[in-house]
Enzyme design. Sequence first.
Site, mmCIF file in Angstrom:
data_model
loop_
_atom_site.group_PDB
_atom_site.id
_atom_site.type_symbol
_atom_site.label_atom_id
_atom_site.label_comp_id
_atom_site.label_asym_id
_atom_site.label_seq_id
_atom_site.Cartn_x
_atom_site.Cartn_y
_atom_site.Cartn_z
ATOM 1 C CB THR A 57 -5.801 11.386 -0.627
ATOM 2 O OG1 THR A 57 -5.741 9.348 -0.695
ATOM 3 C CG2 THR A 57 -6.335 12.579 -1.526
ATOM 4 C CG HIS B 81 -7.409 5.929 -0.805
ATOM 5 N ND1 HIS B 81 -8.083 5.167 -1.036
ATOM 6 C CD2 HIS B 81 -6.487 5.130 -1.671
ATOM 7 C CE1 HIS B 81 -8.629 4.121 -1.767
ATOM 8 N NE2 HIS B 81 -8.014 3.862 -1.771
ATOM 9 N NE ARG C 233 9.857 -0.314 4.873
ATOM 10 C CZ ARG C 233 9.188 0.902 5.009
ATOM 11 N NH1 ARG C 233 8.294 0.769 5.687
ATOM 12 N NH2 ARG C 233 10.533 1.209 6.018
ATOM 13 C CB VAL D 229 -0.858 -0.037 1.688
ATOM 14 C CG1 VAL D 229 -1.716 1.183 1.059
ATOM 15 C CG2 VAL D 229 -1.297 -1.576 1.244
#
EC number: 2.5.1.78
Length: 158
Positions: A80, A82, A122, A75
Amino acid sequence: MEMQDQSKINLGIVVSEFNYDITSLMLQRALSHAEFLGVTVKVVVKVPGSYDMAVIVKELLKRDEIDGVVTLGAVIKGETKHDEIVATQTARKLMDLSVEYGKPVTLGIIGHGVTHEQAVERIEEYSMRAVESAVKLIKRLKKLREIDLTKETNVSIE
């Protein structure tokens, strides 16, 4: 739901297609690490995004032949909040499902608040840790469920 014999651990993997340049590599690392640990990945299900995982995870947890589920996603921060909403709500629901079904659902979802470059860095860590955590939790849950605490005290499960 009964878990399989400790020596035979069966996982499901749910992977997000969003940011697939990252999550496809996560899937490769997770599959390799599962093989290294000697566990079986029974099924890999791709979903459009991390937010879409919960319904598939729930279906997998209902199945007796699945001992736990590994989730993989990325993600990435945008303009924003979001990413924060997606990551927070997804993690909350996945934890709820794990508790509801008494089976591990591990969070191999990178983010929120990370850049694409940070997510790439990661990939290996999150993928391997999600598989390892699932295996450890499955083994420890099995041991815990086998212990008769009316007869034993000072039990340590590792």
